[in-house]
Design a protein around this motif. Sequence first.
Motif, PDB file in Angstrom:
ATOM      1  N   THR A  48       0.725  -1.259   0.140  1.00 18.37           N
ATOM      2  CA  THR A  48       0.349  -0.215   0.030  1.00 18.37           C
ATOM      3  C   THR A  48       0.561   1.153  -0.460  1.00 18.37           C
ATOM      4  O   THR A  48       2.135   1.130   0.399  1.00 18.37           O
ATOM      5  CB  THR A  48      -1.067   0.047   1.504  1.00 18.37           C
ATOM      6  N   PHE A  97      -1.895   8.235  -2.567  1.00 19.41           N
ATOM      7  CA  PHE A  97      -2.163   8.254  -4.043  1.00 19.41           C
ATOM      8  C   PHE A  97      -0.681   8.875  -4.740  1.00 19.41           C
ATOM      9  O   PHE A  97      -0.393   9.147  -5.925  1.00 19.41           O
ATOM     10  CB  PHE A  97      -3.736   8.973  -3.627  1.00 19.41           C
ATOM     11  N   SER A 148      -1.286   0.765  -6.795  1.00 21.18           N
ATOM     12  CA  SER A 148      -2.296   0.647  -7.164  1.00 21.18           C
ATOM     13  C   SER A 148      -3.012  -0.668  -8.299  1.00 21.18           C
ATOM     14  O   SER A 148      -3.623  -0.961  -7.738  1.00 21.18           O
ATOM     15  CB  SER A 148      -1.996   1.869  -7.564  1.00 21.18           C
ATOM     16  N   ALA A 165      -6.255   3.544  -3.200  1.00 25.88           N
ATOM     17  CA  ALA A 165      -6.255   2.635  -3.238  1.00 25.88           C
ATOM     18  C   ALA A 165      -7.048   1.406  -3.037  1.00 25.88           C
ATOM     19  O   ALA A 165      -6.678   0.201  -3.173  1.00 25.88           O
ATOM     20  CB  ALA A 165      -4.875   1.965  -4.484  1.00 25.88           C
TER      21      ALA A 165
END
Length: 236
Positions: free
Chosen positions: A87, A90, A98, A142
């Motif tokens: 992870t 963004f 993502s 995401a």
Amino acid sequence: MSSKATYAILGGTSGIGFAVALKIIERGDRVLVGGRSPERLAGALQRLGPHARGRTLDVTARASLEAFFADAPQLSGLFTPAASYHTGPFREGAAETSEALFTGKFWSQYWAVFAALPYLDDKASVVLMSGAASARPIGAPAYAACNSALEGLARGLAVELSPIRVNCLSPGTTDTELWRNRPAEQREAAYDYWNGVCLTGRPAAVEDQAAAALFLLDNANMTGSTLFCDGGYTLR
């Protein structure tokens, strides 16, 4: 001819998946488990005993999923906690946090159900696994979106595959081997944070999540639902 039920667990060599496999074995049923590491798979099968069998598995490869189920007996259930992902924020624009995240967590479970479908009996139960970030994100959008997508997938599959039941388990932070194998400072910081944002004041035990997954596998009136086993995290 044996009357024992068989359940497939992808990611059944450790953590929540192994705990569910153990509960199934203890009640007298059988399991078919999959894992990435041949060594961990062999160790898990030895611990589970003669009513367990398994194969190594790459959940991100459709051919591997198809091979895993190729000679499976009729299945009463499928649980898909196996996932491999990273992870990130963004703003970094990183594909591995993502697009690759969806490959490792969403599409792996999507295609696992597809590969298992010919082997599921008409009263079978499928339990996907998402995460409480679906309802209460903390960064990593995401990741939040992926978990939400899995919960939507459970609802959609419940409608299309009926009378097969499909549900989703959404855990919060859980005291698994994954966390125990990380540096103590990192683990303790994460647990301290979690203790302050949930209602129970502690990470879940693996057994908590396994009991929740088994409830979804067994309860004949549950389908299309997401069960948040998150210590009240999504309520804060």
